[in-house]
Write an enzyme that holds these catalytic residues in place. Structure first.
Site, PDB file in Angstrom:
ATOM      1  N   HIS A  28     -16.933 -10.638  52.033  1.00 44.75           N
ATOM      2  CA  HIS A  28     -16.390  -9.580  51.172  1.00 44.75           C
ATOM      3  C   HIS A  28     -16.524  -9.917  49.705  1.00 44.75           C
ATOM      4  CE1 HIS A  28     -14.914  -7.259  54.317  1.00 44.75           C
ATOM      5  NE2 HIS A  28     -13.847  -7.947  54.598  1.00 44.75           N
TER       6      HIS A  28
ATOM      7  N   GLU B 201     -37.467  -7.455  65.414  1.00 44.01           N
ATOM      8  CA  GLU B 201     -36.858  -8.644  64.817  1.00 44.01           C
ATOM      9  C   GLU B 201     -37.050  -9.885  65.688  1.00 44.01           C
ATOM     10  OE1 GLU B 201     -32.724  -7.785  64.076  1.00 44.01           O
ATOM     11  OE2 GLU B 201     -32.437  -6.809  65.994  1.00 44.01           O
TER      12      GLU B 201
ATOM     13  N   ASN C 142     -34.535 -10.120  58.432  1.00 49.72           N
ATOM     14  CA  ASN C 142     -33.587 -11.258  58.427  1.00 49.72           C
ATOM     15  C   ASN C 142     -33.749 -12.064  59.716  1.00 49.72           C
ATOM     16  OD1 ASN C 142     -32.698  -9.856  56.222  1.00 49.72           O
ATOM     17  ND2 ASN C 142     -30.811  -9.125  57.161  1.00 49.72           N
ATOM     18  N   ASP C 143     -33.764 -11.350  60.837  1.00 53.87           N
ATOM     19  CA  ASP C 143     -33.930 -12.046  62.113  1.00 53.87           C
ATOM     20  C   ASP C 143     -35.390 -12.375  62.386  1.00 53.87           C
ATOM     21  OD1 ASP C 143     -31.438 -12.578  63.364  1.00 53.87           O
ATOM     22  OD2 ASP C 143     -31.133 -10.423  63.515  1.00 53.87           O
TER      23      ASP C 143
ATOM     24  N   CYS D 220     -35.530  -2.703  57.232  1.00 54.12           N
ATOM     25  CA  CYS D 220     -34.121  -2.663  56.826  1.00 54.12           C
ATOM     26  C   CYS D 220     -33.528  -4.041  56.557  1.00 54.12           C
ATOM     27  CB  CYS D 220     -33.295  -1.923  57.876  1.00 54.12           C
ATOM     28  SG  CYS D 220     -33.308  -2.720  59.480  1.00 54.12           S
TER      29      CYS D 220
HETATM   30  C1  PEP Z   1     -32.218  -7.967  60.316  1.00 54.13           C
HETATM   31  O1  PEP Z   1     -32.178  -8.806  61.221  1.00 54.13           O
HETATM   32  O2  PEP Z   1     -33.073  -7.961  59.404  1.00 54.13           O
HETATM   33  C2  PEP Z   1     -31.203  -6.912  60.258  1.00 54.13           C
HETATM   34  C3  PEP Z   1     -31.307  -5.919  59.401  1.00 54.13           C
HETATM   35  O3  PEP Z   1     -30.149  -7.005  61.084  1.00 54.13           O
HETATM   36  P1  PEP Z   1     -28.902  -7.986  60.854  1.00 54.13           P
HETATM   37  O4  PEP Z   1     -29.032  -8.576  59.470  1.00 54.13           O
HETATM   38  O5  PEP Z   1     -27.707  -7.134  61.033  1.00 54.13           O
HETATM   39  O6  PEP Z   1     -29.094  -8.989  61.941  1.00 54.13           O
HETATM   40 MG    MG Z   2     -30.959  -8.486  62.954  1.00 58.78          MG
END
Ligand code: PEP
Ligand code: MG
Length: 612
Positions: A207, A449, A472-473, A520
């Site tokens: 946060h 991902e 990200n993943d 995303c």
């Molecule tokens: C990602 O993995 O890029 C993603 C958008 O999902 P999260 O960050 O929620 O795992």
């Molecule tokens: Mg993810």
């Protein structure tokens, strides 16, 4: 948390300049005196309550609960109870924790059954809950742990009759340093007075960093031993873009800092001028920029920030209550609110992406050694179709108010996608049979991902309506480097050619199947990552609400055709070093990009200069 120390001579005086490296949590640079924020620690002894005093101890607990709720109400009123302010949303979520009957009943039961004094019962139950949430692989849960600790401290403040919150007498322009800042402390801090934050405990998703970003205050997190390494009143420069803190800066540091402040001011002014730029490149490629949201209240913020719909609604918060999954009607209401905020744009609702540990303990299953490689995301939901069906039914019912679409996380095989689609058909049939109105066609997309999904993208594209790249993943799984582990942070980089090749392969698979590809993950808003995504042929970007305008303005300054050439060259690179060299070579002549080498790292500033 690598620490470099060096000694410099400034004006003949020996002075220790210390460069600390942490995690860049909120962009921007600031210089000012360090102000150490020390939260009160409560000592909570355990007392055994005699049987005749149990009822009055429970009354004391309930009284503290009421007063704590009133205290939050007063802080919210002071802040102006603005539902678009993240501080207000956090305080509202604390009120919801107080209203969590199951949790509060657990505390009352500890007093009654174990004859514990109220303060000890509060500490035991809430600390156990916070520890549990902290042990989970998802950052969303770790963030929730901070809320629980915050609520614990507020209750203890009432029970022990102590002032539970730090004061707000922060000197103007201070660098606020703390081991941890609990969300409600953050809510009461006056952002106008704070030049920057340096926080030991905190992640990109906590946060505190979300609020720092939303208020435009630079922040660095993950610096160890804050109280030792940041002496009170010493001057420091905080670089929230690169995650650096320079304590006792040299004259040269100060000059560099001033220059970047000027650049940032210029940038802000230009960004303001271009705030209405459409999501389109200079050579006319249209790229809608949507928002990533985590709570229903974020939708209005995203819309005000110029987002064209929602590219990712992380729905895990529905799982946060002590009593497990949110009920269908509640889910439906939440989805409807978000969908109706964007009546003409897509709203992408990701189905639950829970990690292994949480589900294991909930379902009474054995703990997983490798939760990130375990029963996560769609794998868990397919094991528990009753849970997924509730969520899909709620999404389908909310879809009538707009353009909802379903996004499936952690898909690693075509058969998982087919099984999930079958559940969507079943939910639609059940609703139709019950005479419920739903939108005829709700698109079903796949998050790319996991490496197998990228490799099989052509096959997946035959059964999916769209892809959304979760960088990200994808980065962590392609490079086998935990996204939250600082020890492998130098490996974790979405500009690595291996990740770029996975994205390239995904885009080709989508093209073959005639479906669009969105992105995303965080890569979509990081300057170089975003440029390469466009160059690799991604059709849409989804970013944090506060980044939408910046990304749109950036798109307006580049040509998709040139980025495509850049991407091709990067795909042929041997390693990340070569990718970075290639990018620098191609972008350096463009006056929009300023490359700078500092402390052994180079940085690309996008400075919005006119190119013609
Ligand atoms: C990602 O993995 O890029 C993603 C958008 O999902 P999260 O960050 O929620 O795992
Ligand atoms: Mg993810």
């Amino acid at each position: 948390m690598v620490r470099l120390r060096e000694v410099e001579l400034v004006k003949g005086r020996k002075r220790k300049r210390t460069l600390l490296r942490g995690v860049a949590a909120s962009p921007g640079e600031a210089m000012g005196p360090i102000y150490l924020l020390v939260s009160q620690e409560f000592h909570v002894p355990r007392r055994r309550v005699p049987p005749q005093a149990v009822a009055s101890e429970i009354r004391r607990f309930r009284g503290a609960l009421r007063l704590a709720r009133e205290e939050i109400g007063a802080v919210r009123a002071r802040l102006g109870t603005n539902p678009e302010d993240p501080a207000d949303q956090i305080l509202a979520s604390h009120l919801m924790i107080f209203q969590d009957r199951e949790l509060m009943r657990e505390i009352a039961a500890a007093i009654k059954v174990e004859r514990m004094n109220a303060a000890h019962a509060v500490r035991r139950v809430l600390v156990a809950k916070a520890h549990y949430l902290e042990s989970l692989p998802s950052e969303v849960f770790r963030t929730r742990a901070a809320d629980i600790r915050d609520v614990e401290r507020r209750l203890l403040g009432q029970l022990l009759g102590a002032e539970s919150f730090v004061g707000t007498e922060i000197p103007e322009g201070a660098i606020v340093a703390a081991t941890e800042i609990l969300p409600s402390d953050m809510a009461t801090l006056d952002p106008e007075r704070v030049a920057a934050f340096v926080i030991e405990r905190g992640t990109l998703a906590s946060h505190v960093t979300i609020m720092a970003r939303s208020r435009g205050v630079p922040a660095v997190v993950g610096i160890a031993d804050i109280q030792e390494v940041l002496p009170e009143n010493e001057i420091a420069i905080v670089d929230g873009e690169r995650g650096f803190v320079i304590v006792a800066p040299s004259r040269q540091d100060i000059e560099v800092h001033r220059a970047s402040q000027e650049r940032a001011d210029r940038m802000r002014a230009r960004l303001h001028e271009r705030r209405e730029s459409p999501g389109e490149t200079r050579d006319g490629k249209r790229i809608p920029v949507r928002a990533n949201i985590e709570r229903p209240g974020d939708a209005a913020i995203a819309r005000a920030g110029g987002a064209e719909g929602v590219g990712l609604f992380r729905t895990e918060f529905l799982f946060m209550g002590a009593s497990g999954f949110a009920r269908e009607v509640f889910q439906q209401e939440v989805y409807r609110q978000v969908v109706e905020t964007f009546p003409d744009d897509p709203v992408t609702l990701r189905t639950l992406d829970l990690g292994g540990d949480k589900t294991a303990s909930l379902m009474g299953l054995p703990r997983e050694d490798n939760p990130f490689l375990g029963l996560r995301g769609i794998r868990f939901c397919l094991e528990h179709p009753e849970i997924l069906l509730v969520q899909i039914r709620a999404i389908l019912q909310a879809s009538v108010g707009g353009r909802a679409q379903i996004l499936l996380p952690m898909i690693s095989t075509v058969s998982e996608l087919r099984r999930a689609r079958e559940l969507v058909r079943r939910a639609a049939a059940e609703l139709a049979a019950a005479g419920q109105a739903i939108r005829a066609e709700v698109p079903v997309g796949v998050m790319i991902e996991v490496p197998s999904a990228a490799l099989m993208s052509d096959a997946l594209a035959r059964d999916a309506d769209f892809f959304s790249i979760g960088s990200n993943d994808l980065t962590q799984y392609i490079l086998a480097a935990d996204r939250g582990n600082e020890q492998v942070a130098s490996l974790y980089n979405w500009l690595d050619p291996a990740v770029l090749r996975a994205i390239h392969h995904t885009v080709r698979g989508a093209e073959a199947g005639g479906i669009p590809v969105a992105s995303c993950g965080e890569m979509s808003s990081e300057t170089l990552g975003m440029l390469l995504l466009v160059g690799l042929g991604v059709d849409e970007l989804s970013v944090a609400p506060g980044q939408v305008r910046r990304v749109r303005a950036l798109l307006g300054g580049v040509r998709a055709s040139e980025l495509a050439k850049l991407a091709q060259r990067c795909l042929a690179a041997d390693d990340i070093g070569e990718v970075l060299r290639v990018i620098r070579e191609q972008l350096a002549p463009d006056p929009q990009f300023e490359f700078e080498e500092r402390d052994g790292r180079w940085l690309c500033h996008w400075c919005l200069a006119e190119t013609e």
